[in-house]
Scaffold this motif. Structure first.
Motif, PDB file in Angstrom:
ATOM      1  N   ILE A   1      61.919  21.807  57.931  1.00 24.42           N
ATOM      2  CA  ILE A   1      61.139  20.612  58.045  1.00 24.42           C
ATOM      3  C   ILE A   1      61.520  20.050  59.361  1.00 24.42           C
ATOM      4  O   ILE A   1      62.519  19.837  59.654  1.00 24.42           O
ATOM      5  N   VAL A   2      60.434  20.050  60.344  1.00 29.97           N
ATOM      6  CA  VAL A   2      60.848  19.321  61.736  1.00 29.97           C
ATOM      7  C   VAL A   2      59.893  18.021  61.602  1.00 29.97           C
ATOM      8  O   VAL A   2      58.917  18.044  62.100  1.00 29.97           O
ATOM      9  N   GLU A   3      60.702  16.997  61.659  1.00 30.26           N
ATOM     10  CA  GLU A   3      59.834  15.726  61.684  1.00 30.26           C
ATOM     11  C   GLU A   3      60.705  14.406  62.103  1.00 30.26           C
ATOM     12  O   GLU A   3      61.989  14.291  61.606  1.00 30.26           O
ATOM     13  N   ASP A   4      60.276  13.764  62.994  1.00 32.19           N
ATOM     14  CA  ASP A   4      61.044  12.686  63.390  1.00 32.19           C
ATOM     15  C   ASP A   4      61.006  11.532  62.617  1.00 32.19           C
ATOM     16  O   ASP A   4      62.126  10.770  62.752  1.00 32.19           O
ATOM     17  N   ASP A   5      60.055  11.258  61.952  1.00 30.56           N
ATOM     18  CA  ASP A   5      59.979   9.955  61.078  1.00 30.56           C
ATOM     19  C   ASP A   5      61.035  10.279  59.783  1.00 30.56           C
ATOM     20  O   ASP A   5      60.492  11.315  58.831  1.00 30.56           O
ATOM     21  N   ALA A   6      62.057   9.564  59.691  1.00 25.90           N
ATOM     22  CA  ALA A   6      62.929   9.913  58.548  1.00 25.90           C
ATOM     23  C   ALA A   6      62.305   9.763  57.302  1.00 25.90           C
ATOM     24  O   ALA A   6      62.631  10.287  56.279  1.00 25.90           O
ATOM     25  N   MET A   7      61.515   8.609  56.888  1.00 21.43           N
ATOM     26  CA  MET A   7      60.986   8.680  55.816  1.00 21.43           C
ATOM     27  C   MET A   7      60.078   9.777  55.432  1.00 21.43           C
ATOM     28  O   MET A   7      60.118  10.080  54.131  1.00 21.43           O
ATOM     29  N   VAL A   8      59.206   9.906  56.382  1.00 17.51           N
ATOM     30  CA  VAL A   8      58.289  11.131  55.899  1.00 17.51           C
ATOM     31  C   VAL A   8      59.033  12.494  55.743  1.00 17.51           C
ATOM     32  O   VAL A   8      58.840  13.167  54.811  1.00 17.51           O
ATOM     33  N   ARG A   9      60.102  12.571  56.539  1.00 14.43           N
ATOM     34  CA  ARG A   9      61.010  13.857  56.288  1.00 14.43           C
ATOM     35  C   ARG A   9      61.557  14.045  55.024  1.00 14.43           C
ATOM     36  O   ARG A   9      61.551  15.016  54.497  1.00 14.43           O
ATOM     37  N   SER A  10      62.078  12.807  54.658  1.00 22.15           N
ATOM     38  CA  SER A  10      63.055  12.857  53.175  1.00 22.15           C
ATOM     39  C   SER A  10      61.732  13.036  52.046  1.00 22.15           C
ATOM     40  O   SER A  10      62.165  13.851  51.197  1.00 22.15           O
ATOM     41  N   THR A  11      60.691  12.209  52.229  1.00 20.35           N
ATOM     42  CA  THR A  11      59.750  12.406  50.829  1.00 20.35           C
ATOM     43  C   THR A  11      59.338  13.886  50.952  1.00 20.35           C
ATOM     44  O   THR A  11      58.913  14.217  50.023  1.00 20.35           O
ATOM     45  N   LEU A  12      58.832  14.492  52.312  1.00 21.29           N
ATOM     46  CA  LEU A  12      58.381  15.667  52.150  1.00 21.29           C
ATOM     47  C   LEU A  12      59.468  16.896  51.651  1.00 21.29           C
ATOM     48  O   LEU A  12      59.165  17.639  50.798  1.00 21.29           O
ATOM     49  N   ALA A  13      60.760  16.590  51.832  1.00 22.31           N
ATOM     50  CA  ALA A  13      61.966  17.379  51.381  1.00 22.31           C
ATOM     51  C   ALA A  13      61.888  17.255  50.060  1.00 22.31           C
ATOM     52  O   ALA A  13      61.886  18.220  49.199  1.00 22.31           O
ATOM     53  N   GLU A  14      61.715  16.294  49.597  1.00 23.34           N
ATOM     54  CA  GLU A  14      61.823  15.950  47.929  1.00 23.34           C
ATOM     55  C   GLU A  14      60.546  16.542  47.345  1.00 23.34           C
ATOM     56  O   GLU A  14      60.703  17.229  46.105  1.00 23.34           O
ATOM     57  N   THR A  15      59.465  16.494  48.010  1.00 20.33           N
ATOM     58  CA  THR A  15      58.087  17.010  47.290  1.00 20.33           C
ATOM     59  C   THR A  15      58.158  18.630  47.343  1.00 20.33           C
ATOM     60  O   THR A  15      57.746  19.288  46.439  1.00 20.33           O
ATOM     61  N   LEU A  16      58.777  19.229  48.368  1.00 15.19           N
ATOM     62  CA  LEU A  16      58.937  20.579  48.425  1.00 15.19           C
ATOM     63  C   LEU A  16      59.798  21.096  47.599  1.00 15.19           C
ATOM     64  O   LEU A  16      59.598  22.152  46.830  1.00 15.19           O
ATOM     65  N   ALA A  17      60.951  20.352  47.053  1.00 20.46           N
ATOM     66  CA  ALA A  17      62.264  20.719  46.414  1.00 20.46           C
ATOM     67  C   ALA A  17      61.317  20.563  44.955  1.00 20.46           C
ATOM     68  O   ALA A  17      61.790  21.535  44.170  1.00 20.46           O
ATOM     69  N   GLU A  18      60.751  19.615  44.718  1.00 22.53           N
ATOM     70  CA  GLU A  18      59.795  19.504  43.227  1.00 22.53           C
ATOM     71  C   GLU A  18      59.002  20.723  43.123  1.00 22.53           C
ATOM     72  O   GLU A  18      58.507  21.135  41.956  1.00 22.53           O
ATOM     73  N   LEU A  19      58.384  21.281  44.146  1.00 29.01           N
ATOM     74  CA  LEU A  19      57.363  22.431  44.227  1.00 29.01           C
ATOM     75  C   LEU A  19      58.180  23.753  43.949  1.00 29.01           C
ATOM     76  O   LEU A  19      57.426  24.950  44.049  1.00 29.01           O
ATOM     77  N   GLY A  20      59.368  23.737  44.085  1.00 25.20           N
ATOM     78  CA  GLY A  20      60.376  25.030  43.804  1.00 25.20           C
ATOM     79  C   GLY A  20      60.781  25.468  45.222  1.00 25.20           C
ATOM     80  O   GLY A  20      60.967  26.675  45.367  1.00 25.20           O
ATOM     81  N   TYR A  21      60.769  24.657  46.485  1.00 31.30           N
ATOM     82  CA  TYR A  21      61.268  25.065  47.610  1.00 31.30           C
ATOM     83  C   TYR A  21      62.603  24.756  47.985  1.00 31.30           C
ATOM     84  O   TYR A  21      63.135  23.750  47.559  1.00 31.30           O
ATOM     85  N   GLN A  22      63.158  25.475  48.822  1.00 30.91           N
ATOM     86  CA  GLN A  22      64.449  24.796  49.627  1.00 30.91           C
ATOM     87  C   GLN A  22      64.273  24.574  50.848  1.00 30.91           C
ATOM     88  O   GLN A  22      63.256  24.809  51.472  1.00 30.91           O
ATOM     89  N   THR A  23      64.710  23.479  51.209  1.00 28.78           N
ATOM     90  CA  THR A  23      64.535  22.813  52.599  1.00 28.78           C
ATOM     91  C   THR A  23      65.758  22.823  53.593  1.00 28.78           C
ATOM     92  O   THR A  23      66.698  22.476  52.957  1.00 28.78           O
ATOM     93  N   ILE A  24      65.516  22.951  54.665  1.00 25.75           N
ATOM     94  CA  ILE A  24      66.401  22.405  55.762  1.00 25.75           C
ATOM     95  C   ILE A  24      65.656  21.665  56.584  1.00 25.75           C
ATOM     96  O   ILE A  24      64.354  21.723  56.846  1.00 25.75           O
ATOM     97  N   GLU A  25      66.361  20.620  57.112  1.00 22.58           N
ATOM     98  CA  GLU A  25      65.753  19.506  58.050  1.00 22.58           C
ATOM     99  C   GLU A  25      66.114  19.202  59.567  1.00 22.58           C
ATOM    100  O   GLU A  25      67.305  19.710  59.763  1.00 22.58           O
ATOM    101  N   ALA A  26      65.402  18.952  60.408  1.00 22.07           N
ATOM    102  CA  ALA A  26      65.815  18.844  61.729  1.00 22.07           C
ATOM    103  C   ALA A  26      64.531  17.529  62.302  1.00 22.07           C
ATOM    104  O   ALA A  26      63.558  17.263  61.843  1.00 22.07           O
TER     105      ALA A  26
END
Length: 555
Positions: A432-457
């Protein structure tokens, strides 16, 4: 009628002693010859001229002025000069006549004359009062300069300048609107993602929480619709331009349009039985535009009984001066109401963003601006014809599909291939490449619930450093607008060049930045704000295509 010389304030000069040596009839003949010569010069003068008496009655006129006005001499001489002027100019002449006589001259007066055929002429007029010494006689000599063409050119120039200023204003508003909508989409993305996370976690005992979250999600969706209008006005909304049959579209919406019009309104659908051809448009935007026009027409009628007519016609546009549309075949979709109509000022401003005649809370003022922008994005235009108490007709002119050129479809993640329910991941890693911290964190949590692993930048440089440092990713999900040395679009190109096996999905709330750019293969687009189902469908689609590509024809 006897005419005195209009070109001299003194009688013709006779040589000294002439009357002593010549008979009286010879002297008079010489005087008449001089007057005839001067009048002949006056009549043939290259400048339009006329002679008036002290009552502003025409006593003589040059041939050039007769030619200019289209009258014969006997139709002009003996009539008041005001009879050949427009009413407003005639009033100016009449009210200022005594002051002019007192001053004795007037320079560069602007007057408007009316030709015999009814056409109006703008002239610059200069006049002088000539008095004959000792006789008490006086007359007015006036010269006119036709400036009609110059006036028209000035009016056209002012209209062009006003149009340019208006276009610059609209462009500035559009840029501001697009920027605001882009930032607002980021906020909405965080709101909708968090609400969906809440809804996914409440159990049977959380019915009240779920109800409140549903209400908040509905409000966010309504805000998303407003943002869509803003972006369409800013020409920043993604349009899927394809050929469509407008007759089929209108007929398919008959029931919905009738319900939108209401019980007191008679809805008349005036479309040809046979097809008028296909128009180039975005289907959703075209349907929304038609529905909004019917709702606007209903509101204009104001709760009274009335009629709304929806019509379709073919139309040919020819190349004429001032026509900004390319020459060719178009289809006109028009919605007419028999309401109170609009004033000229309201018509002029109707397509301006945020302009509305509705009361507070009853309209955003974006509906017609959105329709106008949508029509132009399709290669057409929109217009309004209205007058007080004569109803209103709003028309959308769309190019025939075979006439349209230069439109390129932007690659879109095909949601039609997605299942209605979000598909779970299988442990794949998403960068996940996203400069907005709130969008980045909620996207990571959504993907985790969908069964994905995430790394962030938080920017492209950091993401590229992760990949070059050995971080394993099956999918890259990157925002387009980011700070740093690279935006998301450039990062997608660099990443695709160095790691072609990793598919990329671009996310943006401001699709205009893509324009007609050709994107690398396996690069999709996801418009903000997206839902849990949207991100799931996009991820699965990209990963399935990646698997097929890696497997090859024998995989």
């Amino acid at each position: 009628m006897t005419h005195s010389s209009p070109l001299s304030s003194r009688p013709a000069t006779i040589p000294r002693g002439a009357f002593l040596t010549a008979a009286p009839d010879v002297a008079h003949a010489a005087l008449r010859e001089s007057e005839d010569h001067h009048r002949a010069n006056f009549v043939r003068a290259p400048v339009p001229m006329l002679v008036l008496d002290m009552e502003a009655t025409v006593t003589d006129v040059s041939d050039r002025l007769l030619s200019l006005l289209g009258y014969s001499r006997h139709e002009v001489v003996g009539r008041a000069v005001s009879e050949f002027q427009t009413p407003s100019s005639a009033r100016q002449t009449t009210t200022g006549w005594e002051d002019f006589l007192a001053r004795g001259e007037a320079r560069d007066l602007e007057r408007r004359f009316r030709r015999r055929d009814g056409a109006e002429l703008d002239v610059i007029l200069s006049a002088t009062v000539e008095r004959t010494p000792g006789s008490g006689e006086a007359r007015v000599i006036a010269a006119l300069t036709d400036v009609t063409d110059r006036k028209r050119a000035e009016v056209a120039l002012r209209a062009s300048e006003e149009g340019l200023r208006h276009a610059q204003k609209m462009e500035a508003i559009g840029q501001l609107t697009g920027s605001i909508a882009h930032d607002f989409n980021n906020v909405l993305q965080a709101v909708t993602s968090n609400l969906e996370l809440i809804l996914g976690r409440v159990g049977n005992d959380g019915a009240e929480v779920a109800r409140l979250a549903d209400n908040a999600l509905d409000a966010a969706k309504r805000a998303t619709a407003i943002t869509s209008q803003l972006l369409t006005f800013a020409r920043g909304q993604q349009l899927d331009l394809k050929p469509h049959d407008p007759v089929g579209i209108v007929n398919g919406l008959r029931g919905l349009l009738a319900r939108a019009a209401g019980d007191r309104i008679t809805l008349h659908i005036d479309v040809p039985e046979q097809s008028v051809g296909t128009c180039l448009a975005d289907l959703n935007q075209l349907e929304c535009a038609l529905l909004n026009l019917v709702i606007n027409a209903r509101d204009a009628i104001g709760g009274q009984a009335g009629t709304i007519t929806v019509s379709l016609r073919s139309e040919e546009v020819v190349a004429v001066a001032g026509n900004r549309l390319p020459r060719g075949s178009y289809i006109r979709l028009a919605v007419r109401d028999d309401g109170p109509g609009m004033s000229e000022e309201v018509c002029r401003r109707a397509f301006e963003p945020f302009f509305t005649t509705k009361g507070p809370g009853k309209g955003t003022g974006l509906g017609l601006a959105q329709i106008h922008s949508f029509a132009h994005q399709c290669g057409g235009t929109a217009s309004i014809a209205s007058a007080p108490w004569k109803g209103t007709e709003v028309s959308v002119l769309l190019p025939r599909a075979h006439e349209a050129t230069g439109h390129m479809a932007v690659p879109v993640t095909p949601r039609a291939e997605a299942e209605a329910e979000a598909e779970p991941g299988m442990g794949e890693t998403v960068l996940i490449v996203e400069d907005d911290a709130m969008v980045r964190s909620t996207l990571a949590e959504t993907l985790a619930e969908l069964g994905y692993q995430t790394i962030e930048a938080d920017d492209a440089d950091a993401a590229l450093a992760l990949l070059e440092g050995g971080a394993m990713a099956d999918l890259i999900l990157t925002d387009i607008s980011m700070p740093g040395s690279m935006d998301g679009l450039e990062f997608a190109r660099v990443a695709h060049g160095r790691f072609p096996q990793i598919p990329v999905i671009l996310t943006t709330g401001h699709i205009e930045v893509l324009g007609d750019m050709a994107l690398p293969r396996d690069v999709g687009i996801l418009s903000k704000p997206y839902t849990r189902g949207d991100i799931s469908a996009a991820a699965r689609h990209a990963l399935v295509r990646r698997k097929q590509h890696l497997a090859g024809p024998f995989g």
